[in-house]
Design an enzyme around this catalytic site. Structure first.
Site, short mmCIF file in Angstrom:
data_model
loop_
_atom_site.label_atom_id
_atom_site.label_comp_id
_atom_site.label_asym_id
_atom_site.label_seq_id
_atom_site.Cartn_x
_atom_site.Cartn_y
_atom_site.Cartn_z
N SER A 44 0.85 -1.19 0.00
CA SER A 44 0.00 0.00 0.00
C SER A 44 0.88 1.23 0.00
CB SER A 44 -0.89 0.00 1.23
OG SER A 44 -1.37 1.31 1.44
N ASP A 76 -6.43 -5.81 5.15
CA ASP A 76 -5.80 -4.49 5.04
C ASP A 76 -5.79 -3.80 6.40
OD1 ASP A 76 -4.93 -1.98 4.27
OD2 ASP A 76 -6.66 -1.54 2.99
C1 DX5 Z 1 -5.97 2.33 5.66
C2 DX5 Z 1 -5.62 1.85 4.28
C3 DX5 Z 1 -4.54 0.86 4.25
C4 DX5 Z 1 -3.25 1.31 4.84
C5 DX5 Z 1 -2.71 0.14 5.56
O1 DX5 Z 1 -7.16 3.02 5.63
O2 DX5 Z 1 -6.74 1.26 3.63
O3 DX5 Z 1 -4.35 0.32 2.94
O4 DX5 Z 1 -2.30 1.77 3.93
O5 DX5 Z 1 -1.57 0.58 6.18
P1 DX5 Z 1 -0.76 -0.27 7.25
O6 DX5 Z 1 -0.26 -1.48 6.54
O7 DX5 Z 1 0.29 0.70 7.63
O8 DX5 Z 1 -1.70 -0.60 8.36
ZN ZN Z 2 -6.38 0.11 1.74
#
Ligand code: DX5
Ligand code: ZN
Length: 225
Positions: free
Chosen positions: A7, A175
Site C-alpha cells: 500500500s 488491510d
Molecule cells: C488504511 C488503508 C490501508 C493502509 C494500511 O485506511 O486502507 O491500505 O495503507 O496501512 P498499514 O499497513 O500501515 O496498516
Molecule cells: Zn487500503
C-alpha cells in the site's frame, strides 16, 4: 495463492514511482492504492491523476484501487480510465451495492467489496457471488500504521468457510496492521491478498521488508487450518 499488495499510503510521495517499483521488486504482485475523500474517512489522499501517472511507470502489476469515498459510482469511470484493474468499494458507502459492483465490471475492472471492522460478514451474503475479492479491514480505514484489530481474524475465517460451503471463488484480502507479528495469523485464518503499507515502506529497505513479509506469509501457509 498468497500475494503481497504493498500500500503506497506509507511511501514517500515525492518518489512514489521508485518506491512502488522497489516494493514490486521485493515480491509485491499487486499495487494497493488508497483513495480517500475526507468524508467517508477523515483523510485525503490520491485521485485518478496519480493512478494514471503510476500506470505510466508500472505496466505489469494489477492496480488495486481501494475507494474510501462517498458516492463511489461517480468516480468508477475515472479510475478505470486511469488504469485501475481492481476497484473495491465499501459496503458502508454503497446504498445500491449490487449496482455499484456491476458498474465496476461494466468498466472492465474486477469488482470488490470492503467491510469496516464493525461490519459483520453476513452483510455481504447477497454479493459474494459477483465479487472478485472481499477486503476485510483490520483497522478503521483512514490512516496507515494503526494497530491490527484481532476480531478481523474470525471474519476472515468466516469468509473462507462461506466460500467453501457455497462453492464460490472470491479471494480474501486483508488491510491494516499487517506486519511480521500479525501476518502469520491472517494467513492461517485464510487471507491470501495481503495489503501492507507501514511494514513495507516506513522503515528500512523497501525490498527487504517486502521479501521478509512474503517469506513469513508463505511460511504460515503450511500451518493453515
Ligand atoms: C488504511 C488503508 C490501508 C493502509 C494500511 O485506511 O486502507 O491500505 O495503507 O496501512 P498499514 O499497513 O500501515 O496498516
Ligand atoms: Zn487500503
Amino acid at each position: 495463492m498468497i500475494e503481497l499488495a504493498p500500500s503506497i499510503l506509507s511511501a514517500n510521495f515525492a518518489q512514489l514511482g521508485a518506491d512502488a517499483l522497489a516494493a514490486i521488486d521485493g515480491g509485491g504482485t499487486v499495487l494497493h492504492l488508497d483513495v480517500m475523500d475526507g468524508h467517508f474517512v477523515p483523510n485525503l489522499t490520491i485521485g485518478p491523476p496519480v493512478v494514471a501517472s503510476l500506470r505510466k511507470t508500472i505496466a505489469k502489476v494489477p492496480f488495486d484501487c481501494h475507494l474510501m469515498i462517498e458516492n463511489p459510482d461517480d468516480y468508477v469511470a475515472a479510475f478505470a480510465e486511469a488504469g485501475a484493474n481492481w476497484i473495491s468499494v465499501h459496503q458502508e458507502a454503497c446504498v445500491h451495492l449490487n449496482r455499484t459492483l456491476h458498474l465496476i465490471a461494466a468498466h472492465g475492472c474486477e469488482p470488490a467489496v470492503v467491510i469496516n471492522p464493525a461490519t459483520p460478514v453476513h452483510m455481504l451474503d447477497e454479493v459474494l457471488d459477483i465479487v472478485h475479492h472481499v477486503l476485510v479491514m483490520s483497522v478503521n480505514p483512514g490512516f496507515g500504521a494503526q494497530k491490527f484489530i484481532p476480531s478481523s481474524l474470525r471474519k476472515i475465517e468466516a469468509l473462507a468457510q462461506i466460500r467453501e460451503r457455497r462453492g464460490l471463488s472470491f479471494r480474501i484480502e486483508v488491510d491494516g496492521g499487517v506486519d511480521l507479528t500479525t501476518v502469520g495469523d491472517v494467513v492461517r485464518a485464510g487471507a491470501e491478498l495481503l495489503v501492507a503499507g507501514n511494514a513495507v515502506f516506513a522503515h528500512g529497505d523497501i525490498r527487504d521488508n517486502a521479501r521478509k513479509l512474503l517469506q513469513a506469509a508463505r511460511g504460515a501457509t503450511a500451518m493453515r487450518a
